[in-house]
Design a protein around this motif. Sequence first.
Motif, PDB file in Angstrom:
ATOM      1  N   SER A   1      12.276  -7.734  -6.234  1.00  0.00           N
ATOM      2  CA  SER A   1      11.094  -8.175  -5.487  1.00  0.00           C
ATOM      3  C   SER A   1      11.178  -7.797  -4.017  1.00  0.00           C
ATOM      4  O   SER A   1      10.236  -7.223  -3.451  1.00  0.00           O
ATOM      5  N   PHE A   2      12.297  -8.106  -3.390  1.00  0.00           N
ATOM      6  CA  PHE A   2      12.416  -7.883  -1.950  1.00  0.00           C
ATOM      7  C   PHE A   2      12.779  -6.444  -1.581  1.00  0.00           C
ATOM      8  O   PHE A   2      12.321  -5.931  -0.566  1.00  0.00           O
ATOM      9  N   VAL A   3      13.605  -5.809  -2.414  1.00  0.00           N
ATOM     10  CA  VAL A   3      14.097  -4.470  -2.057  1.00  0.00           C
ATOM     11  C   VAL A   3      13.171  -3.361  -2.543  1.00  0.00           C
ATOM     12  O   VAL A   3      12.965  -2.371  -1.848  1.00  0.00           O
ATOM     13  N   GLU A   4      12.584  -3.538  -3.723  1.00  0.00           N
ATOM     14  CA  GLU A   4      11.813  -2.447  -4.316  1.00  0.00           C
ATOM     15  C   GLU A   4      10.307  -2.708  -4.276  1.00  0.00           C
ATOM     16  O   GLU A   4       9.551  -1.942  -3.687  1.00  0.00           O
ATOM     17  N   LEU A   5       9.843  -3.778  -4.910  1.00  0.00           N
ATOM     18  CA  LEU A   5       8.402  -4.004  -5.026  1.00  0.00           C
ATOM     19  C   LEU A   5       7.732  -4.228  -3.672  1.00  0.00           C
ATOM     20  O   LEU A   5       6.689  -3.637  -3.387  1.00  0.00           O
ATOM     21  N   PHE A   6       8.311  -5.086  -2.840  1.00  0.00           N
ATOM     22  CA  PHE A   6       7.729  -5.357  -1.527  1.00  0.00           C
ATOM     23  C   PHE A   6       7.688  -4.084  -0.688  1.00  0.00           C
ATOM     24  O   PHE A   6       6.689  -3.784  -0.023  1.00  0.00           O
ATOM     25  N   HIS A   7       8.774  -3.302  -0.765  1.00  0.00           N
ATOM     26  CA  HIS A   7       8.844  -2.052  -0.004  1.00  0.00           C
ATOM     27  C   HIS A   7       7.791  -1.053  -0.489  1.00  0.00           C
ATOM     28  O   HIS A   7       7.088  -0.436   0.325  1.00  0.00           O
ATOM     29  N   GLU A   8       7.694  -0.883  -1.823  1.00  0.00           N
ATOM     30  CA  GLU A   8       6.718   0.064  -2.371  1.00  0.00           C
ATOM     31  C   GLU A   8       5.293  -0.355  -2.008  1.00  0.00           C
ATOM     32  O   GLU A   8       4.441   0.486  -1.714  1.00  0.00           O
ATOM     33  N   ALA A   9       5.037  -1.662  -2.062  1.00  0.00           N
ATOM     34  CA  ALA A   9       3.709  -2.161  -1.699  1.00  0.00           C
ATOM     35  C   ALA A   9       3.400  -1.871  -0.232  1.00  0.00           C
ATOM     36  O   ALA A   9       2.290  -1.431   0.111  1.00  0.00           O
ATOM     37  N   GLU A  10       4.375  -2.074   0.631  1.00  0.00           N
ATOM     38  CA  GLU A  10       4.169  -1.849   2.070  1.00  0.00           C
ATOM     39  C   GLU A  10       3.925  -0.365   2.363  1.00  0.00           C
ATOM     40  O   GLU A  10       3.070  -0.016   3.184  1.00  0.00           O
ATOM     41  N   VAL A  11       4.649   0.502   1.663  1.00  0.00           N
ATOM     42  CA  VAL A  11       4.451   1.944   1.846  1.00  0.00           C
ATOM     43  C   VAL A  11       3.038   2.343   1.417  1.00  0.00           C
ATOM     44  O   VAL A  11       2.341   3.073   2.132  1.00  0.00           O
ATOM     45  N   ALA A  12       2.607   1.855   0.250  1.00  0.00           N
ATOM     46  CA  ALA A  12       1.281   2.202  -0.266  1.00  0.00           C
ATOM     47  C   ALA A  12       0.171   1.678   0.641  1.00  0.00           C
ATOM     48  O   ALA A  12      -0.784   2.402   0.970  1.00  0.00           O
ATOM     49  N   LEU A  13       0.292   0.429   1.066  1.00  0.00           N
ATOM     50  CA  LEU A  13      -0.757  -0.176   1.891  1.00  0.00           C
ATOM     51  C   LEU A  13      -0.764   0.390   3.314  1.00  0.00           C
ATOM     52  O   LEU A  13      -1.833   0.546   3.920  1.00  0.00           O
ATOM     53  N   SER A  14       0.417   0.716   3.837  1.00  0.00           N
ATOM     54  CA  SER A  14       0.479   1.320   5.171  1.00  0.00           C
ATOM     55  C   SER A  14      -0.107   2.724   5.161  1.00  0.00           C
ATOM     56  O   SER A  14      -0.734   3.156   6.118  1.00  0.00           O
ATOM     57  N   SER A  15       0.096   3.427   4.036  1.00  0.00           N
ATOM     58  CA  SER A  15      -0.467   4.765   3.896  1.00  0.00           C
ATOM     59  C   SER A  15      -1.996   4.725   3.896  1.00  0.00           C
ATOM     60  O   SER A  15      -2.661   5.604   4.437  1.00  0.00           O
ATOM     61  N   ALA A  16      -2.540   3.659   3.284  1.00  0.00           N
ATOM     62  CA  ALA A  16      -3.995   3.553   3.175  1.00  0.00           C
ATOM     63  C   ALA A  16      -4.649   2.923   4.398  1.00  0.00           C
ATOM     64  O   ALA A  16      -5.778   3.268   4.761  1.00  0.00           O
ATOM     65  N   TRP A  17      -3.926   1.993   5.061  1.00  0.00           N
ATOM     66  CA  TRP A  17      -4.552   1.201   6.117  1.00  0.00           C
ATOM     67  C   TRP A  17      -3.851   1.278   7.473  1.00  0.00           C
ATOM     68  O   TRP A  17      -4.317   0.664   8.443  1.00  0.00           O
ATOM     69  N   GLY A  18      -2.744   2.011   7.548  1.00  0.00           N
ATOM     70  CA  GLY A  18      -1.981   2.048   8.797  1.00  0.00           C
ATOM     71  C   GLY A  18      -0.862   1.022   8.762  1.00  0.00           C
ATOM     72  O   GLY A  18      -0.900   0.057   7.987  1.00  0.00           O
ATOM     73  N   ASP A  19       0.128   1.205   9.629  1.00  0.00           N
ATOM     74  CA  ASP A  19       1.341   0.375   9.582  1.00  0.00           C
ATOM     75  C   ASP A  19       1.068  -1.113   9.768  1.00  0.00           C
ATOM     76  O   ASP A  19       1.516  -1.941   8.967  1.00  0.00           O
ATOM     77  N   LYS A  20       0.364  -1.478  10.814  1.00  0.00           N
ATOM     78  CA  LYS A  20       0.149  -2.890  11.128  1.00  0.00           C
ATOM     79  C   LYS A  20      -0.664  -3.587  10.033  1.00  0.00           C
ATOM     80  O   LYS A  20      -0.235  -4.612   9.481  1.00  0.00           O
ATOM     81  N   THR A  21      -1.817  -3.038   9.713  1.00  0.00           N
ATOM     82  CA  THR A  21      -2.682  -3.645   8.699  1.00  0.00           C
ATOM     83  C   THR A  21      -2.013  -3.619   7.329  1.00  0.00           C
ATOM     84  O   THR A  21      -2.123  -4.582   6.550  1.00  0.00           O
ATOM     85  N   GLY A  22      -1.304  -2.522   7.027  1.00  0.00           N
ATOM     86  CA  GLY A  22      -0.609  -2.418   5.746  1.00  0.00           C
ATOM     87  C   GLY A  22       0.443  -3.501   5.582  1.00  0.00           C
ATOM     88  O   GLY A  22       0.563  -4.101   4.497  1.00  0.00           O
ATOM     89  N   THR A  23       1.200  -3.771   6.646  1.00  0.00           N
ATOM     90  CA  THR A  23       2.220  -4.827   6.596  1.00  0.00           C
ATOM     91  C   THR A  23       1.578  -6.197   6.403  1.00  0.00           C
ATOM     92  O   THR A  23       2.055  -7.018   5.614  1.00  0.00           O
ATOM     93  N   VAL A  24       0.476  -6.439   7.123  1.00  0.00           N
ATOM     94  CA  VAL A  24      -0.230  -7.722   6.990  1.00  0.00           C
ATOM     95  C   VAL A  24      -0.734  -7.904   5.560  1.00  0.00           C
ATOM     96  O   VAL A  24      -0.569  -8.978   4.957  1.00  0.00           O
ATOM     97  N   LEU A  25      -1.336  -6.873   4.974  1.00  0.00           N
ATOM     98  CA  LEU A  25      -1.839  -6.953   3.603  1.00  0.00           C
ATOM     99  C   LEU A  25      -0.707  -7.190   2.605  1.00  0.00           C
ATOM    100  O   LEU A  25      -0.875  -7.935   1.626  1.00  0.00           O
ATOM    101  N   THR A  26       0.441  -6.571   2.863  1.00  0.00           N
ATOM    102  CA  THR A  26       1.596  -6.756   1.985  1.00  0.00           C
ATOM    103  C   THR A  26       2.063  -8.200   2.002  1.00  0.00           C
ATOM    104  O   THR A  26       2.318  -8.804   0.945  1.00  0.00           O
ATOM    105  N   VAL A  27       2.177  -8.759   3.189  1.00  0.00           N
ATOM    106  CA  VAL A  27       2.639 -10.145   3.338  1.00  0.00           C
ATOM    107  C   VAL A  27       1.631 -11.115   2.711  1.00  0.00           C
ATOM    108  O   VAL A  27       2.006 -12.045   1.993  1.00  0.00           O
TER     109      VAL A  27
END
Length: 264
Positions: free
Chosen positions: A52-78
């Motif tokens: 959950s913490f090492v793989e899924l959360f990281h993959e989600a943050e990469v995907a969302l940051s790619s689509a929405w930018g780093d800041k917004t992607g991190t917020v959406l992930t959290v």
Amino acid sequence: MEQNIQWALLLTLGAGLATGIGSAIAFFAKRTNKRLLSFSLGLSGGVMIYVSFVELFHEAEVALSSAWGDKTGTVLTVVSFFAGILIIGLIDALVPSFENPHEAHRVEEMNAPHPALMRMGVLTALAIAIHNFPEGIATFASAVDNTALGVAIAVAIAIHNIPEGIAVSIPIYYATGNRKKAFFYSLLSGLAEPVGALLAYFMLMPFMTETLMGCILSGVAGIMVFISIDELLPAAREYGEAHLSIFGVVTGMAVMALSLILLA
């Protein structure tokens, strides 16, 4: 993608049917192997937490940051992570505590028939089915994104489903003296997982985007962390082997870490 979907559905079905293994153990084992169950549940929790913490959360943050930018992607992930916790937490709150399916049960509880326990067994099966529904979505979504990761999660959830099968079988067999009926209800509770997977397939896959997949992966991470902390680790300790369950957690994390390194 089509092959990934087939594998994801099969993995989810296999994880769900593991309740039948628990039922079989309840019928044929003379004694509960508390050390093995405690270690296995800890192992399952360790796998889920690490993934959950090492793989899924990281993959989600990469995907969302790619689509929405780093800041917004991190917020959406959290936000998605805690939304997953909220969803499974609400489901957990709907299950009456006196019918809690995650209490540790032992084979030694098998005794003479007692009809009054039939209601408890059926409600336990229903409670487990409700809990297994989002677990099916979690396994399916993870396996579609990464087959190897899906296998690890499916195995972890299958281990977690074995004592749940025991929890369903014991009161129903105790109530009816009928092994087939107890096995049927146990298996039925596990089939909620492939139903959850099918729902995810028909309702989510047609609209799948990078953003939706990222939100799902992060939500799945939240669901699995909650399951580990609320169900797996307390159940592992209830078998009276607290230190062994912690060794299981660490072993699960180490095995998952090694697997991710070798498969990278």
